[in-house]
Design an enzyme around this catalytic site. Sequence first.
Site, PDB file in Angstrom:
ATOM      1  N   ARG A  84     111.075 -19.623 -16.949  1.00  0.00           N
ATOM      2  CA  ARG A  84     110.869 -19.182 -15.555  1.00  0.00           C
ATOM      3  C   ARG A  84     110.526 -20.371 -14.648  1.00  0.00           C
ATOM      4  O   ARG A  84     109.730 -21.232 -15.008  1.00  0.00           O
ATOM      5  CB  ARG A  84     109.732 -18.169 -15.493  1.00  0.00           C
ATOM      6  CG  ARG A  84     109.323 -17.830 -14.065  1.00  0.00           C
ATOM      7  CD  ARG A  84     108.564 -16.542 -13.944  1.00  0.00           C
ATOM      8  NE  ARG A  84     107.296 -16.538 -14.649  1.00  0.00           N
ATOM      9  CZ  ARG A  84     106.526 -15.471 -14.778  1.00  0.00           C
ATOM     10  NH1 ARG A  84     106.903 -14.299 -14.266  1.00  0.00           N
ATOM     11  NH2 ARG A  84     105.392 -15.526 -15.434  1.00  0.00           N
ATOM     12  N   ARG A 103     105.006 -22.359 -13.771  1.00  0.00           N
ATOM     13  CA  ARG A 103     103.603 -21.914 -13.703  1.00  0.00           C
ATOM     14  C   ARG A 103     102.784 -22.492 -14.851  1.00  0.00           C
ATOM     15  O   ARG A 103     103.277 -22.612 -15.969  1.00  0.00           O
ATOM     16  CB  ARG A 103     103.560 -20.385 -13.781  1.00  0.00           C
ATOM     17  CG  ARG A 103     103.769 -19.724 -12.445  1.00  0.00           C
ATOM     18  CD  ARG A 103     103.930 -18.238 -12.527  1.00  0.00           C
ATOM     19  NE  ARG A 103     102.974 -17.544 -13.384  1.00  0.00           N
ATOM     20  CZ  ARG A 103     102.897 -16.219 -13.491  1.00  0.00           C
ATOM     21  NH1 ARG A 103     103.721 -15.458 -12.773  1.00  0.00           N
ATOM     22  NH2 ARG A 103     102.028 -15.653 -14.297  1.00  0.00           N
ATOM     23  N   ARG A 157      98.720 -13.666 -23.221  1.00  0.00           N
ATOM     24  CA  ARG A 157      99.005 -12.667 -22.173  1.00  0.00           C
ATOM     25  C   ARG A 157      99.692 -11.439 -22.782  1.00  0.00           C
ATOM     26  O   ARG A 157      99.444 -10.304 -22.352  1.00  0.00           O
ATOM     27  CB  ARG A 157      99.867 -13.296 -21.068  1.00  0.00           C
ATOM     28  CG  ARG A 157      99.031 -14.235 -20.193  1.00  0.00           C
ATOM     29  CD  ARG A 157      99.882 -15.266 -19.474  1.00  0.00           C
ATOM     30  NE  ARG A 157     100.826 -14.702 -18.555  1.00  0.00           N
ATOM     31  CZ  ARG A 157     101.981 -15.280 -18.227  1.00  0.00           C
ATOM     32  NH1 ARG A 157     102.336 -16.438 -18.762  1.00  0.00           N
ATOM     33  NH2 ARG A 157     102.790 -14.699 -17.381  1.00  0.00           N
TER      34      ARG A 157
HETATM   35  P1  ADP Z   1     107.264 -10.562 -14.291  1.00  0.00           P
HETATM   36  O1  ADP Z   1     106.996 -10.525 -12.797  1.00  0.00           O
HETATM   37  O2  ADP Z   1     107.391  -9.184 -14.892  1.00  0.00           O
HETATM   38  O3  ADP Z   1     106.315 -11.428 -15.058  1.00  0.00           O
HETATM   39  P2  ADP Z   1     109.635 -12.085 -13.478  1.00  0.00           P
HETATM   40  O4  ADP Z   1     110.289 -11.194 -12.469  1.00  0.00           O
HETATM   41  O5  ADP Z   1     108.916 -13.279 -12.961  1.00  0.00           O
HETATM   42  O6  ADP Z   1     108.698 -11.213 -14.489  1.00  0.00           O
HETATM   43  O7  ADP Z   1     110.771 -12.534 -14.514  1.00  0.00           O
HETATM   44  C1  ADP Z   1     110.462 -13.409 -15.595  1.00  0.00           C
HETATM   45  C2  ADP Z   1     111.648 -14.353 -15.841  1.00  0.00           C
HETATM   46  O8  ADP Z   1     112.743 -13.606 -16.366  1.00  0.00           O
HETATM   47  C3  ADP Z   1     112.155 -15.065 -14.592  1.00  0.00           C
HETATM   48  O9  ADP Z   1     112.553 -16.367 -14.978  1.00  0.00           O
HETATM   49  C4  ADP Z   1     113.360 -14.216 -14.147  1.00  0.00           C
HETATM   50  O10 ADP Z   1     114.340 -15.001 -13.471  1.00  0.00           O
HETATM   51  C5  ADP Z   1     113.887 -13.714 -15.493  1.00  0.00           C
HETATM   52  N1  ADP Z   1     114.412 -12.348 -15.417  1.00  0.00           N
HETATM   53  C6  ADP Z   1     113.912 -11.296 -14.716  1.00  0.00           C
HETATM   54  N2  ADP Z   1     114.649 -10.182 -14.930  1.00  0.00           N
HETATM   55  C7  ADP Z   1     115.632 -10.551 -15.807  1.00  0.00           C
HETATM   56  C8  ADP Z   1     116.717  -9.841 -16.421  1.00  0.00           C
HETATM   57  N3  ADP Z   1     116.921  -8.545 -16.185  1.00  0.00           N
HETATM   58  N4  ADP Z   1     117.518 -10.542 -17.274  1.00  0.00           N
HETATM   59  C9  ADP Z   1     117.296 -11.860 -17.512  1.00  0.00           C
HETATM   60  N5  ADP Z   1     116.300 -12.569 -16.963  1.00  0.00           N
HETATM   61  C10 ADP Z   1     115.476 -11.933 -16.112  1.00  0.00           C
HETATM   62  P1  AMP Z   2     101.071 -12.385 -13.044  1.00  0.00           P
HETATM   63  O1  AMP Z   2     101.438 -13.303 -11.917  1.00  0.00           O
HETATM   64  O2  AMP Z   2     101.161 -10.943 -12.676  1.00  0.00           O
HETATM   65  O3  AMP Z   2     101.806 -12.732 -14.325  1.00  0.00           O
HETATM   66  O4  AMP Z   2      99.512 -12.655 -13.335  1.00  0.00           O
HETATM   67  C1  AMP Z   2      99.062 -13.941 -13.723  1.00  0.00           C
HETATM   68  C2  AMP Z   2      97.597 -13.858 -14.124  1.00  0.00           C
HETATM   69  O5  AMP Z   2      96.798 -13.442 -13.004  1.00  0.00           O
HETATM   70  C3  AMP Z   2      97.250 -12.866 -15.241  1.00  0.00           C
HETATM   71  O6  AMP Z   2      97.452 -13.416 -16.533  1.00  0.00           O
HETATM   72  C4  AMP Z   2      95.770 -12.598 -14.944  1.00  0.00           C
HETATM   73  O7  AMP Z   2      94.951 -13.671 -15.375  1.00  0.00           O
HETATM   74  C5  AMP Z   2      95.738 -12.596 -13.401  1.00  0.00           C
HETATM   75  N1  AMP Z   2      95.980 -11.245 -12.846  1.00  0.00           N
HETATM   76  C6  AMP Z   2      97.024 -10.865 -12.057  1.00  0.00           C
HETATM   77  N2  AMP Z   2      96.933  -9.570 -11.744  1.00  0.00           N
HETATM   78  C7  AMP Z   2      95.815  -9.098 -12.362  1.00  0.00           C
HETATM   79  C8  AMP Z   2      95.197  -7.824 -12.446  1.00  0.00           C
HETATM   80  N3  AMP Z   2      95.714  -6.735 -11.820  1.00  0.00           N
HETATM   81  N4  AMP Z   2      94.070  -7.709 -13.183  1.00  0.00           N
HETATM   82  C9  AMP Z   2      93.519  -8.774 -13.792  1.00  0.00           C
HETATM   83  N5  AMP Z   2      94.057 -10.000 -13.775  1.00  0.00           N
HETATM   84  C10 AMP Z   2      95.201 -10.178 -13.058  1.00  0.00           C
END
Ligand code: ADP
Ligand code: AMP
Length: 215
Positions: A127, A160, A171
Amino acid sequence: MRLIMLGPPGAGKGTQAKIITERYGIPQISTGDILRQAIKDKTPLGEKAKRYMDAGDLVPDDVVIGIINERISQPDCAGGFILDGFPRTVAQAEALCESLGLMDAQIDFVVDLNVDAKFLLARLTGRRVCRNCGQMYHVEMNPPRSSGVCDKCGGELYQRDDDREETILRRFDVYSQQAQALKTFYEASGRYKVFDGAAPIAEVSVQILSALEGR
Ligand code: ADP
Ligand code: AMP
C-alpha cells in the site's frame, strides 16, 4: 446517508469509501487519518495515539469516541457520512448509537468487506498513500500512472509506518479479537451486508453501489 465500513486491515475500506464519497458527496471520516494527522501536527492527541498505532494496538475507546462525536457534529456531516475504521469495538458502536440517537439519526447501511487473510498481508505491504490527498494505491494491484506520484493531485506517495510486517500481524490479531462481536452487533440491525472484498476494486464498488441504490 450514514454508512459504516467494516473489515480487516487492508480489506479496501478506505478505497471503497473514497469511491462512495465521490458518488454521494458525503464526507469520508477515517479515524486512522485523523489520528495520523494529529501525529504529524504533534498535537496532544497525536502524542497520546502514537504509541498505540506504532504497536498496531487500538487507541483507547474514549479517545476515538471523542474524535467521532466532534466530527459528526460538523455541518458537512448533516447530509450523511461514511465511517471508515470506526467503530472497531462494541463499546465504540454503542457510543455511536447513543450519539446518533441524540441527533435523532441512525446508521443506514453497514458494509462489511470480507477478504481472505492470505491476500491481506500483500495488500498492506504494497500500500502507498498520497501525503497530500490521502488517495490509496498498491504498487502492483492498483499502481499510480507514474511511480511514487498521486494520479489525482500529483502529491508524493509514502508507505505508512504501521504497514510493516510485524505491525500488520499485530493489527490482524487485534481485528480478530473484536470482529465477531461487532458483526453480531450490526447483523441484528437488518442494515448489515457482507461483500466480497477480494474481487477487483471496480467490481467491489459496483456491488456496494447497487446495494446502496436498491436499499
Ligand atoms: P483498508 O482501508 O481496509 O485498510 P485500503 O483501502 O487502504 O484498506 O486498501 C489496502 C490496499 O489494498 C491498498 O494498497 C489498496 O490499493 C489495495 N486494494 C484495495 N481494494 C483492493 C481490491 N479490491 N483488490 C486489490 N487491491 C485492493
Ligand atoms: P487505519 O488507518 O484504520 O488502518 O487505523 C490505523 C491505526 O489507527 C489502528 O491500528 C489503530 O491504532 C488506530 N485507530 C484507527 N481507528 C481506530 C478506532 N476506531 N479505534 C481504535 N484505534 C483506532
